[in-house]
Design a protein around this motif. Structure first.
Motif, mmCIF file in Angstrom:
data_model
loop_
_atom_site.group_PDB
_atom_site.id
_atom_site.type_symbol
_atom_site.label_atom_id
_atom_site.label_comp_id
_atom_site.label_asym_id
_atom_site.label_seq_id
_atom_site.Cartn_x
_atom_site.Cartn_y
_atom_site.Cartn_z
ATOM 1 N N UNK A 1 0.828 -1.210 0.000
ATOM 2 C CA UNK A 1 0.000 0.000 0.000
ATOM 3 C C UNK A 1 0.861 1.258 0.000
ATOM 4 N N UNK A 2 1.918 1.262 0.814
ATOM 5 C CA UNK A 2 2.792 2.441 0.883
ATOM 6 C C UNK A 2 3.505 2.661 -0.444
ATOM 7 N N UNK A 3 4.051 1.589 -1.022
ATOM 8 C CA UNK A 3 4.785 1.723 -2.287
ATOM 9 C C UNK A 3 3.872 2.160 -3.421
ATOM 10 N N UNK A 4 2.655 1.637 -3.446
ATOM 11 C CA UNK A 4 1.710 2.041 -4.491
ATOM 12 C C UNK A 4 1.375 3.525 -4.360
ATOM 13 N N UNK A 5 1.131 3.970 -3.151
ATOM 14 C CA UNK A 5 0.822 5.383 -2.916
ATOM 15 C C UNK A 5 2.024 6.266 -3.242
ATOM 16 N N UNK A 6 3.200 5.816 -2.851
ATOM 17 C CA UNK A 6 4.442 6.560 -3.100
ATOM 18 C C UNK A 6 4.718 6.668 -4.597
ATOM 19 N N UNK A 7 4.524 5.568 -5.316
ATOM 20 C CA UNK A 7 4.745 5.585 -6.773
ATOM 21 C C UNK A 7 3.774 6.542 -7.455
ATOM 22 N N UNK A 8 2.508 6.506 -7.074
ATOM 23 C CA UNK A 8 1.521 7.406 -7.686
ATOM 24 C C UNK A 8 1.877 8.861 -7.437
ATOM 25 N N UNK A 9 2.321 9.156 -6.241
ATOM 26 C CA UNK A 9 2.707 10.536 -5.921
ATOM 27 C C UNK A 9 3.904 10.989 -6.759
ATOM 28 N N UNK A 10 4.918 10.144 -6.892
ATOM 29 C CA UNK A 10 6.091 10.510 -7.683
ATOM 30 C C UNK A 10 5.746 10.683 -9.154
ATOM 31 N N UNK A 11 4.861 9.828 -9.657
ATOM 32 C CA UNK A 11 4.556 9.857 -11.078
ATOM 33 C C UNK A 11 3.553 10.966 -11.425
ATOM 34 N N UNK A 12 2.497 11.095 -10.633
ATOM 35 C CA UNK A 12 1.413 12.014 -10.982
ATOM 36 C C UNK A 12 1.645 13.438 -10.496
ATOM 37 N N UNK A 13 2.208 13.581 -9.298
ATOM 38 C CA UNK A 13 2.384 14.914 -8.743
ATOM 39 C C UNK A 13 3.778 15.479 -8.984
ATOM 40 N N UNK A 14 4.796 14.651 -8.891
ATOM 41 C CA UNK A 14 6.161 15.130 -9.103
ATOM 42 C C UNK A 14 6.594 15.044 -10.548
ATOM 43 N N UNK A 15 5.999 14.128 -11.320
ATOM 44 C CA UNK A 15 6.376 13.976 -12.722
ATOM 45 C C UNK A 15 7.787 13.461 -12.922
ATOM 46 N N UNK A 16 8.248 12.584 -12.042
ATOM 47 C CA UNK A 16 9.615 12.073 -12.135
ATOM 48 C C UNK A 16 9.742 11.057 -13.265
ATOM 49 N N UNK A 17 10.967 10.885 -13.733
ATOM 50 C CA UNK A 17 11.243 9.920 -14.796
ATOM 51 C C UNK A 17 11.084 8.498 -14.265
ATOM 52 N N UNK A 18 10.803 7.562 -15.175
ATOM 53 C CA UNK A 18 10.589 6.170 -14.784
ATOM 54 C C UNK A 18 11.805 5.588 -14.070
ATOM 55 N N UNK A 19 13.005 5.914 -14.563
ATOM 56 C CA UNK A 19 14.218 5.378 -13.943
ATOM 57 C C UNK A 19 14.370 5.886 -12.512
ATOM 58 N N UNK A 20 14.040 7.151 -12.279
ATOM 59 C CA UNK A 20 14.120 7.709 -10.932
ATOM 60 C C UNK A 20 13.098 7.060 -10.013
ATOM 61 N N UNK A 21 11.885 6.859 -10.515
ATOM 62 C CA UNK A 21 10.842 6.212 -9.714
ATOM 63 C C UNK A 21 11.251 4.791 -9.354
ATOM 64 N N UNK A 22 11.784 4.048 -10.316
ATOM 65 C CA UNK A 22 12.198 2.667 -10.050
ATOM 66 C C UNK A 22 13.281 2.618 -8.975
ATOM 67 N N UNK A 23 14.261 3.536 -9.070
ATOM 68 C CA UNK A 23 15.354 3.541 -8.099
ATOM 69 C C UNK A 23 14.838 3.861 -6.699
ATOM 70 N N UNK A 24 13.949 4.843 -6.575
ATOM 71 C CA UNK A 24 13.423 5.206 -5.263
ATOM 72 C C UNK A 24 12.527 4.097 -4.688
#
Length: 410
Positions: free
Chosen positions: A113-136
């Motif tokens: 649940x935490x990782x799913x929420x964290x991924x959505x926040x990085x992708x939708x609100x921060x607009x980070x690159x896929x490689x950055x999201x995967x690393x975090x």
């Protein structure tokens, strides 16, 4: 509607042929799939109800059958071939394979649940690159597995500085300073998000202590002009479809100093043959720049498109040389193989980025202004280009000032 075994085998063959698999590979996949379906029939197991726990015993059965038939056990890598065919078959039968694992452990459910929420926040609100999201996310899963495994699903509420220190003490083992600095930055990001979402009462990110990195402390790997010429010459002799593709990629790397993603995302529409120009979509800045299509690069691209590129509908220029014919996503193995074939052994890293550093140094030694070098490389700021300036040590020596009193000392 359930499909019969014959229908599944026919659908598997059609799918593989549409992806331009070799006929021999298609025939082997059919044999492996048929053997697995026969195994299920003997045990009255419908293919639509197969679970991962039922697939593993099949391979023990298949190894025994192989030994009985040939009088010897198969090689250690033999199981990869039927495993690939069975996964493709089950994907056709069930829609998705492997299925999502059922989560019974509360700690695992909390981590998901935490990782799913964290991924959505990085992708939708921060607009980070896929490689950055995967690393975090990798660091987030590692930390959450460690902490929740020790303290349970409700352990985050009591997370403190001592826990952070214990985790970082474990995490530092075997990591270089740069890798540890990245891990600490990713952990700080997770802790800030946990505090933002109310899962921990205090923002603990300031308590994550990492090594201090100094600007330009590492000298990046690079190649000299003779090494680049050797790699291009040796690769150019390979007139196979893969050789034509690799030679065109190396020409792009050596001539323009492109990033890996900029080459992998290059499309047929980006090449303007009439205007002799090349459109580059910079992966970091999301901007586009136009480069002149020089003759060596244009000739290499033309040879690849005519005689090396598979006949596929995909508009991306560079395609895998083996089925399934999809766009390339990684150049590291190709570059390392071509460097080794040419007998070139650079100091340090051996990925595609060394050509980028070499191009920057070449432009610097040609007295090209730093701003233009940054534009060619697709840098957002001049500071990003400074990393490459330290490589031109001979040029820096040429502009060194005389030491006062040196004549007297000599």
């Amino acid at each position: 509607m359930l499909k019969s075994h014959d229908e599944l085998i026919a659908e598997l063959s059609k799918s593989l042929m549409e992806q331009n698999y070799n006929p021999v590979v298609v025939a082997n996949h059919r044999l492996y799939a048929r053997a697995f379906l026969d195994y299920l029939t003997e045990r009255n197991t419908p293919v639509a109800a197969v679970t991962p726990s039922q697939v593993d015993p099949y391979f023990f059965h298949a190894v025994e059958c192989f030994h009985l038939r040939y009088g010897r056990p198969p090689s250690s890598r033999w199981h990869r071939l039927p495993h690939t065919a069975i996964c493709k078959l089950l994907r056709l039968a069930q829609g998705t394979w492997p299925p999502e694992p059922e989560i019974f452990d509360p700690a695992t459910a909390t981590r998901h649940a935490i990782c799913h929420e964290y991924e959505s926040w990085m992708r939708d609100e921060r607009g980070l690159a896929d490689a950055t999201i995967d690393a975090r996310l990798r660091e987030a899963r590692r930390f959450l597995d460690w902490h929740l495994g020790r303290n349970g699903a409700d352990g985050l509420a009591a997370l403190g500085v001592r826990d952070i220190d214990l985790y970082m003490g474990m995490r530092t083992r075997g990591l270089r300073r740069t890798s540890l600095a990245s891990a600490t930055a990713w952990l700080r990001s997770l802790l800030r998000n946990l505090h933002r979402t109310g899962r921990i009462p205090t923002d603990l990110s300031p308590h994550v202590i990492g090594p201090k990195l100094y600007a330009y402390e590492d000298v990046p790997s690079t190649l000299d002009k003779n090494q680049i010429a050797t790699v291009l010459t040796v690769t150019g002799r390979d007139r196979s479809p893969r050789g034509l593709r690799d030679y065109a990629i190396l020409q792009l790397l050596a001539t323009y100093g492109l990033r890996k993603g900029e080459i992998c995302q290059l499309r047929l529409d980006d090449i303007d043959w009439r205007a002799d120009s090349l459109r580059i979509r910079h992966t970091k800045t999301k901007a586009c720049s136009y480069m002149p299509l020089v003759a060596p690069v244009g000739d290499a691209l033309l040879d690849y498109l005519r005689f090396g590129r598979p006949q596929v509908d995909c508009r991306v220029v560079f395609i895998r040389s083996c089925a399934p014919y999809t766009c390339m996503k990684n150049l590291y193995g190709m570059v390392q193989g071509r460097l080794a074939a040419a007998g070139v052994t650079p100091v340090g890293k051996r990925g595609p980025h060394i050509f980028r550093h070499a191009r920057a140094v070449e432009l610097l030694r040609a007295s090209v202004p730093q701003k233009i070098i940054g534009d060619v490389l697709g840098h957002r700021s001049v500071e990003s280009t400074n990393t490459y300036l330290k490589l031109a040590t001979e040029d820096l020596r040429a502009v060194a000032l005389d030491v006062p009193g040196s004549a007297v000392l000599s």
